[in-house]
Scaffold this motif. Structure first.
Motif, short mmCIF file in Angstrom:
data_model
loop_
_atom_site.label_atom_id
_atom_site.label_comp_id
_atom_site.label_asym_id
_atom_site.label_seq_id
_atom_site.Cartn_x
_atom_site.Cartn_y
_atom_site.Cartn_z
N PRO A 83 0.84 -1.11 0.21
CA PRO A 83 0.08 -0.07 -0.04
C PRO A 83 0.90 1.19 0.00
N ASP A 84 0.37 2.24 -0.77
CA ASP A 84 1.14 3.36 -0.60
C ASP A 84 0.67 4.47 0.23
N ARG A 85 1.18 5.76 0.39
CA ARG A 85 0.98 6.54 1.51
C ARG A 85 -0.61 6.76 1.40
N TRP A 86 -1.29 7.20 0.29
CA TRP A 86 -2.59 7.50 0.23
C TRP A 86 -3.33 6.44 0.67
N ASP A 87 -3.18 5.08 0.53
CA ASP A 87 -3.79 4.03 0.93
C ASP A 87 -3.66 4.10 2.36
N LEU A 88 -2.75 4.24 3.09
CA LEU A 88 -2.57 4.28 4.28
C LEU A 88 -3.00 5.37 5.00
N ILE A 89 -3.30 6.87 4.36
CA ILE A 89 -3.96 7.80 4.83
C ILE A 89 -5.23 7.45 4.82
N GLY A 90 -5.73 7.05 3.92
CA GLY A 90 -7.30 6.67 3.49
C GLY A 90 -7.67 5.59 4.62
N GLY A 91 -6.98 4.68 4.80
CA GLY A 91 -7.30 3.80 5.94
C GLY A 91 -7.47 4.15 7.36
N THR A 92 -6.18 5.21 7.49
CA THR A 92 -6.36 5.70 8.87
C THR A 92 -7.74 6.69 8.99
N VAL A 93 -8.30 7.58 8.05
CA VAL A 93 -9.27 8.06 8.00
C VAL A 93 -10.42 7.09 8.28
N CYS A 94 -10.57 6.09 7.77
CA CYS A 94 -11.76 5.15 7.96
C CYS A 94 -11.58 4.66 9.30
N LEU A 95 -10.52 4.35 9.70
CA LEU A 95 -10.73 3.81 11.41
C LEU A 95 -10.90 4.74 12.33
N VAL A 96 -10.49 6.12 11.97
CA VAL A 96 -11.01 7.28 12.70
C VAL A 96 -12.65 7.08 12.86
N GLY A 97 -13.08 7.27 11.57
CA GLY A 97 -14.66 7.14 11.31
C GLY A 97 -15.53 5.89 12.08
N THR A 98 -14.62 4.93 12.14
CA THR A 98 -15.04 3.53 12.60
C THR A 98 -15.15 3.83 14.31
N ALA A 99 -14.19 4.42 14.65
CA ALA A 99 -14.14 4.82 16.26
C ALA A 99 -15.17 5.86 16.37
N ILE A 100 -15.45 6.72 15.83
CA ILE A 100 -16.44 7.86 16.23
C ILE A 100 -17.74 7.13 16.11
N ILE A 101 -18.02 6.36 15.12
CA ILE A 101 -19.20 5.48 15.05
C ILE A 101 -19.47 4.69 16.44
N LEU A 102 -18.45 3.95 16.59
CA LEU A 102 -18.53 2.68 17.79
C LEU A 102 -18.46 3.75 19.01
N LEU A 103 -17.74 4.85 19.18
CA LEU A 103 -17.26 4.92 20.64
C LEU A 103 -18.33 6.44 20.89
N GLY A 104 -18.94 6.83 19.98
CA GLY A 104 -19.49 8.23 20.28
C GLY A 104 -20.59 7.99 21.28
N PRO A 105 -20.75 9.09 21.97
CA PRO A 105 -21.88 9.33 22.99
C PRO A 105 -23.05 8.88 22.39
N ARG A 106 -24.14 8.40 22.86
CA ARG A 106 -25.49 8.19 22.29
C ARG A 106 -26.55 8.45 23.36
N ALA A 107 -27.69 9.25 22.90
CA ALA A 107 -28.65 9.11 23.78
C ALA A 107 -29.47 7.98 23.40
N ALA A 108 -30.59 7.43 24.33
CA ALA A 108 -31.21 6.34 23.81
C ALA A 108 -32.18 6.83 22.59
N THR A 109 -32.29 5.71 21.88
CA THR A 109 -33.12 5.95 20.76
C THR A 109 -34.08 4.98 20.42
N VAL A 110 -35.09 5.38 20.12
CA VAL A 110 -36.48 4.68 19.64
C VAL A 110 -36.44 4.25 18.24
N PRO A 111 -36.53 2.93 17.90
CA PRO A 111 -36.55 2.84 16.42
C PRO A 111 -37.76 3.32 15.90
#
Length: 113
Positions: A83-111
């Protein structure tokens, strides 16, 4: 099963399953390559159901970043393309997004129905 283990197993199973179809169609391998590929894709889907999430869409969205990084690892380890640097930068950005989705504080939601 911890979420990261489920995601990593799912990523490996999905990539291996998809690669079996790639090998059959693009690398002219035997159709027998499809048998383990279909099993692998079923394993992928099952593993995603083990993720502790209140909504399937959120589990799938967070999984996307793990899948992208696992695909880059596959590119390097199986296909022999570093992988080149752009692959690695893109992968890092995606993992940051994953962390935000998984770890972000959430209010209780009703489907909604």
């Amino acid at each position: 099963m911890p979420t990261i283990a489920a995601y990593m197993g799912a990523a490996l199973a999905e990539i291996a399953g998809c690669f079996s179809f790639w090998a059959w169609l693009r690398l002219e391998k035997s159709p027998l390559w499809l048998v383990p590929g279909v099993i692998s894709l079923a394993l992928f889907a099952w593993l995603l159901t083990l993720v502790d999430s209140d909504a399937a869409g959120r589990a799938y969205a967070a999984y996307g970043g793990v899948y992208i990084c696992a695909s880059l690892f596959w590119l390097w380890s199986v296909e022999g393309v570093r992988p080149d640097r752009w692959d690695l930068i893109g992968g890092t950005v995606c993992l940051v997004g994953t962390a935000i989705i998984l770890l972000g504080p959430r209010a209780a939601t009703v489907p909604t129905t």
